[in-house]
Each structure stands twice: as C-alpha cells, then as structure tokens.
Design a protein around this motif. Structure first.
Motif, PDB file in Angstrom:
ATOM      1  N   SER A 114       8.029  -0.638   8.751  1.00 31.69           N
ATOM      2  CA  SER A 114       6.945  -0.717   7.532  1.00 31.69           C
ATOM      3  C   SER A 114       6.267   0.436   7.242  1.00 31.69           C
ATOM      4  O   SER A 114       6.289   0.922   6.195  1.00 31.69           O
ATOM      5  CB  SER A 114       5.857  -1.857   8.159  1.00 31.69           C
ATOM      6  OG  SER A 114       6.251  -3.021   8.304  1.00 31.69           O
TER       7      SER A 114
ATOM      8  N   GLY B 182       8.664  -9.884 -11.018  1.00 28.40           N
ATOM      9  CA  GLY B 182       7.704 -10.541 -10.121  1.00 28.40           C
ATOM     10  C   GLY B 182       7.298  -9.523  -8.877  1.00 28.40           C
ATOM     11  O   GLY B 182       7.062  -9.944  -7.801  1.00 28.40           O
TER      12      GLY B 182
ATOM     13  N   PRO C 202      11.956 -11.453   3.773  1.00 25.01           N
ATOM     14  CA  PRO C 202      12.774 -10.742   2.626  1.00 25.01           C
ATOM     15  C   PRO C 202      13.289 -11.936   2.005  1.00 25.01           C
ATOM     16  O   PRO C 202      13.915 -11.839   0.704  1.00 25.01           O
ATOM     17  CB  PRO C 202      13.523  -9.788   3.321  1.00 25.01           C
ATOM     18  CG  PRO C 202      13.399 -10.143   4.831  1.00 25.01           C
ATOM     19  CD  PRO C 202      12.223 -10.818   5.233  1.00 25.01           C
TER      20      PRO C 202
ATOM     21  N   ARG D 182       8.699   2.524   5.293  1.00 27.60           N
ATOM     22  CA  ARG D 182       8.851   1.804   4.160  1.00 27.60           C
ATOM     23  C   ARG D 182       7.734   2.536   3.171  1.00 27.60           C
ATOM     24  O   ARG D 182       7.889   2.764   1.774  1.00 27.60           O
ATOM     25  CB  ARG D 182       9.054   0.330   4.010  1.00 27.60           C
ATOM     26  CG  ARG D 182      10.256  -0.156   4.504  1.00 27.60           C
ATOM     27  CD  ARG D 182      10.613  -1.614   4.180  1.00 27.60           C
ATOM     28  NE  ARG D 182       9.578  -2.463   4.429  1.00 27.60           N
ATOM     29  CZ  ARG D 182       9.660  -3.140   5.520  1.00 27.60           C
ATOM     30  NH1 ARG D 182      10.733  -2.843   6.439  1.00 27.60           N
ATOM     31  NH2 ARG D 182       8.496  -3.909   5.872  1.00 27.60           N
ATOM     32  N   ARG D 183       6.622   2.428   3.798  1.00 23.02           N
ATOM     33  CA  ARG D 183       5.478   2.834   3.023  1.00 23.02           C
ATOM     34  C   ARG D 183       5.360   4.327   2.418  1.00 23.02           C
ATOM     35  O   ARG D 183       5.131   4.867   1.574  1.00 23.02           O
ATOM     36  CB  ARG D 183       3.970   3.125   3.782  1.00 23.02           C
ATOM     37  CG  ARG D 183       3.658   1.332   4.012  1.00 23.02           C
ATOM     38  CD  ARG D 183       2.146   1.403   4.191  1.00 23.02           C
ATOM     39  NE  ARG D 183       1.706   2.031   5.564  1.00 23.02           N
ATOM     40  CZ  ARG D 183       1.893   1.354   6.767  1.00 23.02           C
ATOM     41  NH1 ARG D 183       2.498   0.003   6.813  1.00 23.02           N
ATOM     42  NH2 ARG D 183       1.680   1.941   7.867  1.00 23.02           N
TER      43      ARG D 183
ATOM     44  N   LEU E 146      12.865 -12.284  -1.490  1.00 23.86           N
ATOM     45  CA  LEU E 146      13.438 -11.420  -2.532  1.00 23.86           C
ATOM     46  C   LEU E 146      14.460 -11.754  -3.136  1.00 23.86           C
ATOM     47  O   LEU E 146      15.173 -11.430  -4.338  1.00 23.86           O
ATOM     48  CB  LEU E 146      13.622  -9.976  -1.952  1.00 23.86           C
ATOM     49  CG  LEU E 146      12.358  -9.110  -1.356  1.00 23.86           C
ATOM     50  CD1 LEU E 146      12.886  -7.866  -0.573  1.00 23.86           C
ATOM     51  CD2 LEU E 146      11.727  -8.896  -2.562  1.00 23.86           C
TER      52      LEU E 146
ATOM     53  N   LEU F 117       6.202 -12.117  -4.700  1.00 21.74           N
ATOM     54  CA  LEU F 117       5.542 -10.886  -4.574  1.00 21.74           C
ATOM     55  C   LEU F 117       5.037 -10.336  -3.335  1.00 21.74           C
ATOM     56  O   LEU F 117       5.118  -9.200  -2.810  1.00 21.74           O
ATOM     57  CB  LEU F 117       4.235 -11.246  -5.477  1.00 21.74           C
ATOM     58  CG  LEU F 117       2.961 -10.099  -5.358  1.00 21.74           C
ATOM     59  CD1 LEU F 117       3.581  -9.086  -6.229  1.00 21.74           C
ATOM     60  CD2 LEU F 117       1.823 -10.754  -5.948  1.00 21.74           C
TER      61      LEU F 117
ATOM     62  N   THR G 266       7.798  -8.877  -1.929  1.00 21.00           N
ATOM     63  CA  THR G 266       7.626  -7.265  -2.464  1.00 21.00           C
ATOM     64  C   THR G 266       6.878  -6.370  -1.520  1.00 21.00           C
ATOM     65  O   THR G 266       7.413  -5.231  -1.291  1.00 21.00           O
ATOM     66  CB  THR G 266       7.538  -7.519  -3.874  1.00 21.00           C
ATOM     67  OG1 THR G 266       8.319  -8.395  -4.575  1.00 21.00           O
ATOM     68  CG2 THR G 266       7.801  -5.848  -4.425  1.00 21.00           C
ATOM     69  N   LEU G 267       5.604  -6.777  -1.556  1.00 22.66           N
ATOM     70  CA  LEU G 267       4.435  -6.058  -0.874  1.00 22.66           C
ATOM     71  C   LEU G 267       5.127  -5.707   0.613  1.00 22.66           C
ATOM     72  O   LEU G 267       4.839  -4.563   0.984  1.00 22.66           O
ATOM     73  CB  LEU G 267       3.410  -6.851  -0.782  1.00 22.66           C
ATOM     74  CG  LEU G 267       2.718  -6.801  -2.210  1.00 22.66           C
ATOM     75  CD1 LEU G 267       1.374  -7.695  -2.139  1.00 22.66           C
ATOM     76  CD2 LEU G 267       2.365  -5.299  -2.682  1.00 22.66           C
ATOM     77  N   ASP G 268       5.849  -6.583   1.243  1.00 26.33           N
ATOM     78  CA  ASP G 268       6.570  -6.717   2.720  1.00 26.33           C
ATOM     79  C   ASP G 268       7.514  -5.263   2.612  1.00 26.33           C
ATOM     80  O   ASP G 268       7.619  -4.604   3.218  1.00 26.33           O
ATOM     81  CB  ASP G 268       6.894  -7.734   3.105  1.00 26.33           C
ATOM     82  CG  ASP G 268       7.585  -7.583   4.399  1.00 26.33           C
ATOM     83  OD1 ASP G 268       6.992  -6.893   5.247  1.00 26.33           O
ATOM     84  OD2 ASP G 268       8.705  -7.825   4.757  1.00 26.33           O
ATOM     85  N   ALA G 269       8.369  -5.460   1.454  1.00 24.55           N
ATOM     86  CA  ALA G 269       9.346  -4.470   1.346  1.00 24.55           C
ATOM     87  C   ALA G 269       8.850  -3.007   1.278  1.00 24.55           C
ATOM     88  O   ALA G 269       9.228  -1.974   1.843  1.00 24.55           O
ATOM     89  CB  ALA G 269      10.198  -4.563   0.004  1.00 24.55           C
ATOM     90  N   TYR G 270       7.632  -2.900   0.501  1.00 27.21           N
ATOM     91  CA  TYR G 270       6.947  -1.460   0.441  1.00 27.21           C
ATOM     92  C   TYR G 270       6.355  -1.125   1.554  1.00 27.21           C
ATOM     93  O   TYR G 270       5.622  -0.098   1.645  1.00 27.21           O
ATOM     94  CB  TYR G 270       5.737  -1.765  -0.630  1.00 27.21           C
ATOM     95  CG  TYR G 270       6.119  -1.473  -2.132  1.00 27.21           C
ATOM     96  CD1 TYR G 270       5.923  -0.166  -2.631  1.00 27.21           C
ATOM     97  CD2 TYR G 270       6.581  -2.599  -3.038  1.00 27.21           C
ATOM     98  CE1 TYR G 270       6.594   0.105  -3.581  1.00 27.21           C
ATOM     99  CE2 TYR G 270       7.020  -1.963  -4.120  1.00 27.21           C
ATOM    100  CZ  TYR G 270       6.945  -0.969  -4.475  1.00 27.21           C
ATOM    101  OH  TYR G 270       7.364  -0.397  -5.651  1.00 27.21           O
ATOM    102  N   GLY G 271       6.329  -1.949   2.774  1.00 28.07           N
ATOM    103  CA  GLY G 271       5.776  -1.646   3.922  1.00 28.07           C
ATOM    104  C   GLY G 271       4.260  -1.812   4.171  1.00 28.07           C
ATOM    105  O   GLY G 271       3.613  -1.504   4.878  1.00 28.07           O
ATOM    106  N   THR G 272       3.752  -3.124   3.394  1.00 28.90           N
ATOM    107  CA  THR G 272       2.457  -3.336   3.707  1.00 28.90           C
ATOM    108  C   THR G 272       2.400  -4.177   4.837  1.00 28.90           C
ATOM    109  O   THR G 272       3.100  -4.768   5.325  1.00 28.90           O
ATOM    110  CB  THR G 272       2.131  -4.293   2.374  1.00 28.90           C
ATOM    111  OG1 THR G 272       2.332  -3.829   1.176  1.00 28.90           O
ATOM    112  CG2 THR G 272       0.531  -4.737   2.337  1.00 28.90           C
ATOM    113  N   ARG G 273       1.199  -3.734   5.527  1.00 27.67           N
ATOM    114  CA  ARG G 273       0.979  -4.306   6.746  1.00 27.67           C
ATOM    115  C   ARG G 273       0.486  -5.915   6.488  1.00 27.67           C
ATOM    116  O   ARG G 273      -0.023  -6.127   5.647  1.00 27.67           O
ATOM    117  CB  ARG G 273      -0.155  -3.694   7.627  1.00 27.67           C
ATOM    118  CG  ARG G 273       0.266  -2.250   7.863  1.00 27.67           C
ATOM    119  CD  ARG G 273      -0.844  -1.623   8.707  1.00 27.67           C
ATOM    120  NE  ARG G 273      -0.628  -0.247   9.058  1.00 27.67           N
ATOM    121  CZ  ARG G 273      -1.112   0.729   8.254  1.00 27.67           C
ATOM    122  NH1 ARG G 273      -1.866   0.345   6.930  1.00 27.67           N
ATOM    123  NH2 ARG G 273      -1.009   1.961   8.505  1.00 27.67           N
TER     124      ARG G 273
END
Lengths: 228, 174, 806
Positions: free
Chosen positions: A80, A94, C800, A83-84, C803, C713, C716-723
């Motif tokens: 994670s 979406g 995921p 990825r950040r 997604l 969404l 997506t946030l998880d993909a972005y690496g959101t904790r």
C-alpha cells in the motif's frame, strides 16, 4: 530472466478466481519512460495482470519485481505504501471521491502521503493547470463533464510524481477527441517525468500511443516486440 | 489475395480434384468473384512446377479436371509462412485477411496467432501515424485520423471474425 | 414483462397495428395491481431483497409491539384495579349488624425482608359468610389460603422466620387468579378465632364501590412523558425502517421505468414493496406482543405485576395500529419520493440541496416551551383535559423539535468545518454532500435520549423528597408498633417479649386512649380535640417524661398542651369523659365520667426524639385507672434494634405478630419508593439502550448501503494505497459527528424539558449526572458499535474485485 534495466518485471504470474485461471504464467517487463499497451480480448486477464503488477492483488504464484523490491514478498501495508508513493492509477470511471472538490481529489494522494494540506493543494492546482482543467478547482466531480473528470483523474495519478502509472481503459468512457487529448496529456506528462505507463486497452487507436504492446490471451502474455 | 496460397491451403485438408478445388474455393471465398476453371488449372501447374503440390492420381479419360492434387511438405511450409506473414496494412484488406483466417481455421492453425501478428503490424503503422499526428499540423492530423480509423476498423473486424470463427471451430471440432 | 401491458394472445395476429394503448386509468384495480407487484418484488427479490424486507419488517415489528403494549396499559390497569376492588372491603360508616352472613375482617399486612405481604384475617359470624374471589369458601378456624407466590416463599428453605410468623395457620388452599392482582402477588387470608370487634371490623360482602384516586400531578406528568418519549422514537424508527434499502429500491424502479412504467406506477410499486414489509412487520409485531406478554408475570413495575391476559390492547387502539402503521409506512415512502423522480436511466433528485430553514424548526420547540412555561410559572393540579393536553402537546412538540432541529444543526455545523486530516475531510465532505440518511437515523436517538433524560429527571426529582425523608428517619434503627391495647398486662407482655427478642436494644411503650371534657349544655364537645391518656408503670413513664418521683398510684399532668396550644381540660381534680365523641360518631356516645386524681403532679414530656413526637396529656400508673373503662385503648411501642444482628427486624415483627397479628408497624427501614424507582430507572435505561441499539442497527444499514454503492471508488482508493485505517476513521467520523451533535442536542433538550416538568410538579430541579453520563457513554458506544460493524464490509468493498468492470 528479468530484462536488464527494467523498472517493473513480472515472471510466471498465475492467478485464479475460483476454478477459472485469470493469469496462467504471464511474464512482463517495462523500462523507465516506456509506455506499454496491454491488449487482449475481454476476460483475457488484462486487468488482473495490471492488478498484480501494481501489487493490488497478490498472484497465486510467480514474482513481480519493482526496482529492488520483490513486490510479491511485501506485506499488504508495504505494498500500500509503495502504491501511495511510487505508483499512479487512472481507471475508466468512478474513481473520484464525489464529496471532495476536484482540487481536493487531486491533493488526496499527496495528503495520504503526509503532505501538508496547503502544499498538497498548491501542487494539485499546478497539475490541474497542466491537464488543462484549471477551472474546476472548487467543483465537485458530479458537476463537471466526463472529459474533465478524466483529466482530473490523470492529474491525481500524476500528482505524487509516480514512477509507474497504471491506466486501465482510461479513455473507455470518453469520446474520441477527449480520449485523444487525455492520452496525449498522460503520455506527454509521463515522458516528461520519465515515468513508465502500463496502459490497458482493447482499442488499437489507444494502443498506438504506446511504445510497444503486449497481448494477453487466455492468461498468457505475448510480447509482440520480441517477435520481430 | 494469393489464389495459389488459398488453393494450397484448401489442399491441406486432403487431396482434391481440380474441380473440387474450384467448388471449395467458390464456396468459401468466391462470393463476389467465382474462380474460372482456367485459373485453377494455371495455378496448379505453377504449384506443380514449384514442387508445392503433386499429382496424387489420374482417373480414366485424363484431362486436367481429372487430376487429383495433393499438397507436398514444401507446400505446407509455404502455407504456414504465408499465414504467419502479416499483410501490409492498407484499406480494404479484408478479403485477404478473411481468407487467411478461414484457412487457418480449416487447417487447424491458430487464428489468434495470425491476428496478433497482424495487429502488431497494424499498430506499427498506427504508431507512426499517431506520432505524425502529435507533431503535424491540422491537415496532417485529419489525414492521419482517417487512416487510423480505417486501420482500427480492419483490426476490429478481424478480431470479431476470429472470435466468431473460433467459436464455430470449437463447435465443429468439439 | 408484466409491466408492459402484454396483449391477449388473440390480438397479436391482427394485421392492422393496434392504436397505442390509452394511458392507464388510476383506478383501485390499477392501484391494487401495482401494489401487488411491489409486494411481489419485496417477496421475490432474492437474498438481498429478503434481507431488506426483513429489516423493514423487523423495525416495524418492534414498533408495533411497543405500540400494542402501550395500548394495553388502560386494559391492564382496569383489570388490575378491578380485581383489587372485587376482593376488598374497607368497611362502612355504619357496620352491618351481626348476622349469619357477616364476617369480622382485619388487615395484617406485613413486610418480610423488604417484600410487602398482604394479609387478611376473617372470622365468620355465622354459617353463611361471603367469600372473596379466588376461593369457594372462607378457610376454617386455624386455616389459611395463600397466593401461589406466597406458598413458594413460605416453602423456601431460608424463610423459617416467615413460616414462624404465619405458624398459627395451616395452608389449606391456594387463592385462584381472580382473587389476585397479579401472579407474583404475596397474599394470604386466614381464619383467626382471636379476631374481635376491637381488632377487626364487620363486613357483609366483598367488593367495594371505590374508585382509585386519580393520579397525582407528578404521576400524571410521568405517565404522559413516558408515552410521548416511548412513542416518538418508535415513530421515528418506523419511519427509518421503511427507508431501509431505499437506494437500491430506487435503482430497481429506474429499471422499471426503462421498460415503460410511468412515474405514478413506480410510486405505487414502491409503496407496495414497503407495504409488504410493514404488513410482515405488523404480523411480527403481533407475534412479538403475544410472546412478550407471556413474560408479564415475571415483570414487576411500580409494584404492578399482572397476568398475560391482562395485557390486551383496547379494540379501537388495536384497530388503529393495524390500519395506521402500514398506512404511515406507505405515506413515509411517498413523502420520501416526493423530491425524487425515478427516470429510466437513474434517479433524479430534483430537489436542489434544500436550504434547511431554521424558523419552523425552531418554532416547534419554542411552541412546546410556550405551552409548558405558563404551567411551570403557576404550578397547579393537572386535572382538566386542557392542562393534560398542554402538557402532552408541549412535551411532544419539544421532543419533535429536537428531531427537526438536528438536520439543520448538522448542516450548519458540518458546513462550517474546514481542514483537518484527510480522514476528517472525507467524513465532513460526505456529510456536507448528503447528511440526510445519517441524520434521520440519529434523530431517533435524539428523541429517545431527550425523552429518557427528561423522564429520569422527573423521577429523580419526585423521588428525592421520599429518599431524603427515609434517609433522615431511617438513620436511627427503630420500629414503632401499634395496635389494639387490651390491657396494661397485655402491653407489658408485649414489651417484655420485645425486649427478649434477638437484636432488640431498647423498647418502650404505653397503653393510650382518648379522653375529653364532660359535655355541658353550653359546650359542644363535638369539636374538641381529645386529650390523650398514657398508662404505664413508673419505669415506662420515665421513658417519656421527666417525673419528680413516682410510685404506683401516681398520676401526672404533662405540659403536652403547650405544644398544641389548646387546653384540653385534663387538670388535677377535673371530671373528664373517658368516652369522648370522635368526629364520625353519631349519635354522641354516652359520657363516661372519671375524675383526675387531685394529687396529680406536673411532669415534663421528654424532648422530642428521633422525629417522634409525644402527645400524652395525662400519664397514669396502672393502678390509678381500670383500663377497661377506657374507650378503644391502643398500645404503642417503640423498639430500637441492633443493625448488626441478622434479621433483627424480622424477629421483632414475629414477636409482634405472635402477640397480636393485627398490630401495625411504622418504620423507615425499607423505602418502597426506592424499589419502584430502581425498577423504573433500570427499565428506562434498558429502554434507552435498546432504542440506541436499534438506531445503531439502522445506522449500520445505511452506512453499509452507502459503502456498497461506492465499492468501485473504495477499490480505487485501495489501489492508490489508501490505508484501511484511513477509511475506517472516516467512517467513524462520519458516524460520530451526527451522533455527537444529536447527543448534545438531546441532552440539552432533555435537561430543559426535565427542568420545566420538575418546576410544573413543584419539585426542586435535580440533575442525575451519572445517568446523563451513562447515556452519553451509550451514545459513544453506538458510534463505536456502528463503526466496528461497518469495518468488515468496508474492507470487503476495498478488495480489487470492485475494480473489475461490470
């Protein structure tokens, strides 16, 4: 087997959802600054490959290396974090948080990385300008057009200056003109920052923005560059 | 479109009389332009000369229509090379591509393989056009767009056909 | 496909195309059909559809059950009072003449370890005495009939002291249900030959024409408040329940629009869906009610404990509930859809984000306060319908005002929030965009809590008086006993028996009786307050007065009249009447003259002790006067005991019962109000917790629904690496903000309402802070509970899989 100098490389990826294999021994590699199109029919495993490469999911077997990291060995939290900081994402639709303004959406990954709000929003504003949507700062995603939304999404993907950008059908929901503009902006920005782009698409016209394409079929990857 | 390769391909599934070859060709590929018998004859002569086919047997009252042709190993190789060779991307390529796909399927070859090869070739051209568009003026962009859309249409059609025939082949073969 | 008015088969072949069908008439048939279709959707929507229907049904069921219980209260009280009236007789002003059909009757109520036991003694005068309900005939001499609960209590191994108290009677039967107020009532009826006209009174039948006293003002206020506080959240909850799954329902309706249903049809279908859920809820509520009332025997509230059959709603109320709840459910749905147009391609919320206007929201609580304040300024009895209406209306308006104010408050507060960490920003922005669902659910909490706080304050305030009095008089461990005094000998026997009782430290007591002036032609003695004669040995007399010296045969005139300020004519040498009239006696009884010994000396009554006041005007040693000449003499004893001796009080009661079972007891040992109060406090607390949990459940559903809607969404946030923690916190904030605001509003409103009500009943305003803290803690608990239960779905949605393009 990892090609010399590659930024991100995968070998022998296997991943099954239930009894159906989505990836069945896929190899992949990409160099810094390279744009690689991932093509193939629907259900061939394109997105699964992208998710494995980005460390969103862990393959059942096989390895993904990113620089010196073995992505497949990292913990969920480490992936994670990677990825950040190192990866950016653009999806078909979406992906913007509907409650946040466009500016806040672009600033979000920066803030998740711990950047101060003021700083993050200043950088976000620059990115919006670079993506030619500097008028939408205070608007919410529901109040702007699809093309603008996708540009905001690209700006958000670029905001952290990622090393790799993963784009999954980024123009799938756009008309030709908007689609081309978004692709041009995305690939230009990637080239400027020497970022690699993994561009999943089923459209040849989109793939034409890449330097090289690979084809995923039945969970296996064919690297068309290696053919000639 | 290479009639020679097409006829060779048709022979891959088994020896045929000249007249059978014409009928098979017309059935699969000749909707618009049926083959003259003379074209079959001359083509077969050339292939015989090149060692790509051989006469399998002659029946009584021998005439060219009574000859039974069979493909040689060299002929099989030639068909394979032809199928694997991408066509130069250009508008209105369908008939050749179509013939190639059908033949690939009829000869139990992988149509997808053919498609991938062709797509790579198309993409190479498209990349060039895209790059030209990036740097060119409006006129350039318009011209390039026209070509890009046509090329893309080719590929999409090819993909669709391949997908359909794959299914058909499965149904028949299965 | 049924939606597209499919043509009958025969018509399909006609060569001429049929004209487009006329727009459907909105007739009852059409209504019925669309409603039925909605109900079919609700019933056949797969697992998800069933869950949604079940949630609505569960919410409505709970609401209906509560409503049915409330509607049963009048029947319950009637049944309860009715049985009490049928079995009791408080005697008449003119006792019936002794006959074959009369009975001597006496009360022997007692307390055993804090539990009150109702006791009655009978002694039939003849062969045909009446019998109270619950028994065919009165028990024979030395026999008694007991309630089942008392039978059990007597049989319990460690209750030997109680067995000893009732040892004079043999149990010969059990009192039937119609002779008991409730299944847990402790009561007995015994035949005692010792009963005399002095210790009991004569009756000729059971059953009394006596109406229960109307409720006191505090009681009435409490009842009205309880109803309001109970009903309001139930209504809010039913309103929230029918909206469960609303968003997905709207999506389905959009799909129906796409295949040709018009807007009205979709509304009717939506109503049908909700109707199905609420009809199920109605059935469920009925079942819950029937099951719940079986628990009635094991519940004692306010000393009221009844049979399941007593818990029956009035027919009109039951009918109203049956009709109104589904109707209300449909209305809520229609109102919710008012601002929404279901278009074929989705939902259009054509109400622009409403600017929440303040004036009418403030108007509600202000109007409520306006109704209550005049009553608070001039507290008075609430005995007319107008005052009752004002009180109920005012409280309701004030409570509903909270519900109305909350959305505005949340909007305002959230609208002003800026900055903060990402988690906070996500939550705040979410609430800014749509705070409706969260606020709706929370407004339920608000009303319930505000109501609970107000009731609590009312309880605390009205109990504080009792509590203080009991605390004051209960400080000294003592019991006073009084009863019919047969003679000084009997009094002495009682005193020595008491002194011999384990745990007793001291005991004092006198025999006393009334005496007055002799009637003279120019003086009407009817209006005189009688003086009191106390008889006892010198030792006993010294315990109540300072005597100069004392020998048997001495008499003393006390200074008791100084306190009362009236001269009663009990002076040395005066001739007094030992049979003075008492206010009810008609005609005036014959005077019984007696002369106070002229040698009587003055004595000073001992200073007031322990709140017990001494009234004796004349103190006599036993030999001065034959106690048989006194009129209805009584005995009064004051016993002090040692708290450390186990069951000292029970031993004292047993001793008293042995000497004279009809002797009465006055003590501050068990405050009955405490027990009532505790029960009610627990009930309110449990009620508040249950309400909060229900509302928590509603919040979880709306949160999870919202998460589900946003799973793409979230992925997506998880993909972005959101904790995960980041999103978890934002869910927490998103719940915490409205709940915290709701709590603050609820507490301030509840405290305001409580203070007003306390002022209305003329009591001091006391805030029970621990309870306020407790409620706040529960509110915080609900926030955590909702967040905790929302996390697993949140994490599932972050996978995921979300997604992948659908």
């Amino acid at each position: 087997m990892t090609p010399e100098g590659s930024l991100l490389a995968a070998e022998g990826l296997r991943k099954a959802y239930g009894p159906t294999p989505a990836l069945d021994g896929a190899d992949f590699s990409i160099h810094p600054g390279e744009v690689v199109a991932v093509m193939g029919p629907s259900g061939s495993g394109k997105s699964t490959l992208l998710h494995c490469l980005a460390g969103i999911i862990r393959p059942d077997s096989g390895t993904v290396r990113y620089g010196t990291h073995a992505l497949t060995e990292l913990t969920d939290a480490q992936r994670s974090a990677l990825r950040r900081t190192d990866f950016g994402f653009v999806f078909q639709f979406g992906q913007l948080v509907p409650e946040l303004t466009c500016l806040e959406n672009v600033a979000l990954p920066l803030r998740l990385n711990g950047t101060k709000r003021k700083d993050a929003e200043r950088q976000a504003r620059d990115w919006l300008a670079q993506l030619e949507v500097d008028g939408v700062d205070g608007q919410r995603p529901g109040e702007i057009s699809g093309g603008q939304g996708q540009r905001v999404a690209v700006a958000r993907a670029l905001a952290t200056r990622p090393r790799v950008i993963f784009a999954d059908e980024p123009t799938g929901a756009l008309d030709s003109l908007n689609g081309e503009r978004v692709l041009t902006l995305l690939t230009n920005a990637a080239r400027d920052t020497n970022a690699a782009v993994v561009l999943v698409t089923h459209e040849a016209r989109v793939a034409a923005y890449s330097d090289r394409e690979i084809v995923v079929r039945d969970g296996r990857v064919k690297d068309m560059a290696g053919r000639i | 479109m290479s009639i020679g390769h097409t006829l060779l391909g048709l022979l891959e599934s088994g020896p045929r009389h000249g007249y059978d070859l014409k009928r098979a060709f017309d059935e699969h590929f000749g909707q618009d332009r049926p083959l003259h018998y003379g074209q079959v004859y001359s083509t077969m002569s050339r292939l015989l000369k090149n060692g790509l086919v051989e006469v399998d047997g002659v029946e009584a009252g021998a005439g060219p229509e009574r000859k039974r042709y069979a493909i040689t190993d060299a002929g099989i190789t030639d068909v394979a090379q032809w199928l694997a060779r991408p066509e130069k991307p250009e508008p209105y390529l369908q008939s050749t591509l179509y013939t190639k796909v059908v033949l690939a399927l009829m000869t139990d070859r992988d149509a997808a393989e053919l498609l991938d090869t062709q797509r790579a070739e198309h993409l190479r051209l498209m990349r060039g056009l895209t790059e030209r568009k990036r740097t060119g003026d409006l006129a350039d962009q318009l011209i390039c767009d026209h070509a890009l859309f046509h090329l893309e249409a080719d590929l999409r059609w090819l993909e669709l056909t391949a997908a359909r025939l794959d299914k058909l082949a499965e149904a028949v073969g299965g | 496909m049924t939606l597209l008015r499919s043509r009958p088969h025969g018509e399909r072949d006609t060569t001429v195309p049929a004209p487009p069908p006329a727009p459907p008439r909105t007739g009852p048939a059409r209504w019925a059909r669309d409603l039925a279709m909605g109900m079919r959707f609700a019933a056949g929507g797969g697992r998800e559809g069933w869950i949604r229907t079940a949630l609505t049904a569960a919410g409505v069921a709970l609401g209906v059950a509560v409503l049915l219980f409330c509607a049963s209260a009048p029947t319950l009280m009637n049944a309860w009072h009715g049985r009490e009236k049928a079995r009791e007789n408080l005697g008449q002003a003119h006792p019936p003449p002794r006959s074959d059909r009369t009975v001597l009757y006496a009360h022997t109520d007692t307390v055993f370890r804090g539990t009150a036991i109702r006791g009655r003694l009978v002694r039939p005068d003849g062969a045909h005495p009446p019998a109270p309900p619950g028994m065919r005939h009165l028990p024979g001499p030395g026999e008694m009939v007991v309630s089942p609960a008392l039978k059990d209590l007597l049989a319990a191994p460690d209750n030997a002291l109680l067995r000893a108290r009732l040892s004079s009677y043999r149990i010969v039967g059990v009192i039937g249900d119609e002779g008991l107020k409730g299944p847990r009532e402790l009561t007995y009826l015994a035949h005692s030959d010792a009963l005399s006209e002095l210790t009991g009174y004569r009756i000729d039948r059971f059953g009394k024409s006596w109406d229960p006293r109307p409720l006191t003002t505090p009681g009435l206020v409490l009842v009205i408040m309880t109803c309001v506080a109970l009903m309001t959240p139930v209504m809010v909850f039913i309103g929230t329940s029918v909206r469960f799954g609303n968003e997905r329902r709207e999506r389905r309706l959009a799909a129906l629009r796409l295949v040709g249903a018009d807007v009205r049809t979709t509304r009717r279908i939506a109503s049908g869906e909700v109707l199905f859920g609420s009809l199920l809820g109605l059935l469920g509520g009925g079942a819950l009610f029937l099951a719940g009332r079986l628990l009635a025997p094991s519940i004692t509230l306010w000393d009221i404990n009844v049979y399941p059959s007593d818990v029956t709603p009035g027919p009109l109320a039951a009918l109203l509930i049956t009709v109104l709840v589904p109707t209300a459910a449909v209305l809520v749905t229609l109102v919710a859809q008012r601002g929404v147009t279901v278009e074929p391609l989705g939902i259009v919320r054509n109400r622009p984000p409403v600017r929440r206007r303040l004036w009418w929201r403030v108007a509600l609580p202000v109007a409520g306060t306006a109704l209550l304040v005049p009553m608070a300024i001039r507290p008075g009895p609430i005995d007319d319908p107008l005052a009752t209406g004002c009180l109920a209306g005012g409280s309701t308006l004030l409570l509903f005002g909270v519900t109305a104010l909350l959305p505005w408050l949340v909007d305002r507060v959230v609208g002003r929030l800026r900055g903060g960490p990402v988690t906070w920003q996500l939550a705040v922005r979410r609430l800014q965009l749509s705070s409706g669902p969260a606020t709706r659910a929370v407004s339920g909490i608000t009303v319930a809590l505000a109501g609970a706080v107000a009731i609590h304050m009312l309880m605390t305030g009205s109990q504080a008086g009792y509590a203080a009095a009991y605390a004051e008089s209960g400080r000294v461990p003592q019991i006073s006993l009084w009863g019919n005094g047969a003679s000084w000998q009997q009094t002495e026997r009682l005193l020595s028996a008491l002194r011999a009782t384990p745990g007793v430290t001291t005991a004092r007591g006198l025999l006393d009786a009334n005496a007055g002036r002799m009637p003279t032609p120019d003086h009407d003695t009817d209006r005189d307050l009688p003086g009191i004669i106390g008889v006892g040995t010198c030792a006993e007399l010294r315990k109540v007065a300072h005597l100069p010296s004392c020998r048997d045969g001495d008499a003393f005139v006390t200074d008791g009249h100084r306190d009362s300020g009236t001269e009663r004519g009990l002076t040395p040498g005066a001739t007094i009447n030992l049979n003075p009239p008492d206010a009810s006696d008609e005609p005036v009884p014959a005077p019984r003259p007696w002369t106070v010994p002229p040698s009587a000396r003055a004595a000073q009554l001992a200073p007031l002790q322990d709140g017990h006041r001494l009234y004796y005007d004349l103190l006599l040693t036993p030999s001065v006067l034959d106690t048989n000449r006194l009129t209805r003499p009584s005995v009064e004893a004051l016993v002090r005991f040692d708290r450390d001796t186990p069951d000292a009080v029970e031993h004292i009661r047993n001793t008293a019962a042995r000497i004279d079972p009809t002797m009465m007891e006055g003590s501050s040992i068990d405050n009955p109000h405490d027990r009532q109060y505790d029960g009610i406090r627990t009930t309110i607390f449990i009620g508040a917790v249950v309400t909060l949990l229900l509302i928590g459940a509603g919040l979880i559903i709306s949160t999870v629904e919202q998460l589900y809607e946003r799973r793409r969404l979230l992925s997506t946030l998880d993909a972005y690496g959101t904790r995960r923690a980041t999103l978890g916190w934002s869910v927490l904030w998103q719940t915490a903000l409205p709940v915290a605001l709701g709590l603050a509003l609820a507490l301030s409103c509840g405290l305001a309402l409580g203070s007003l009500l306390l002022t209305i009943i003329g009591s001091d305003v006391i805030v029970d802070w621990p309870v306020v803290a407790g409620m706040t803690a529960i509110g915080g608990g609900v926030i955590l509970f909702v967040t905790a239960l929302s996390l697993p779905p949140l994490w599932r949605m972050m996978r995921p899989e979300g997604l992948r393009t659908e």
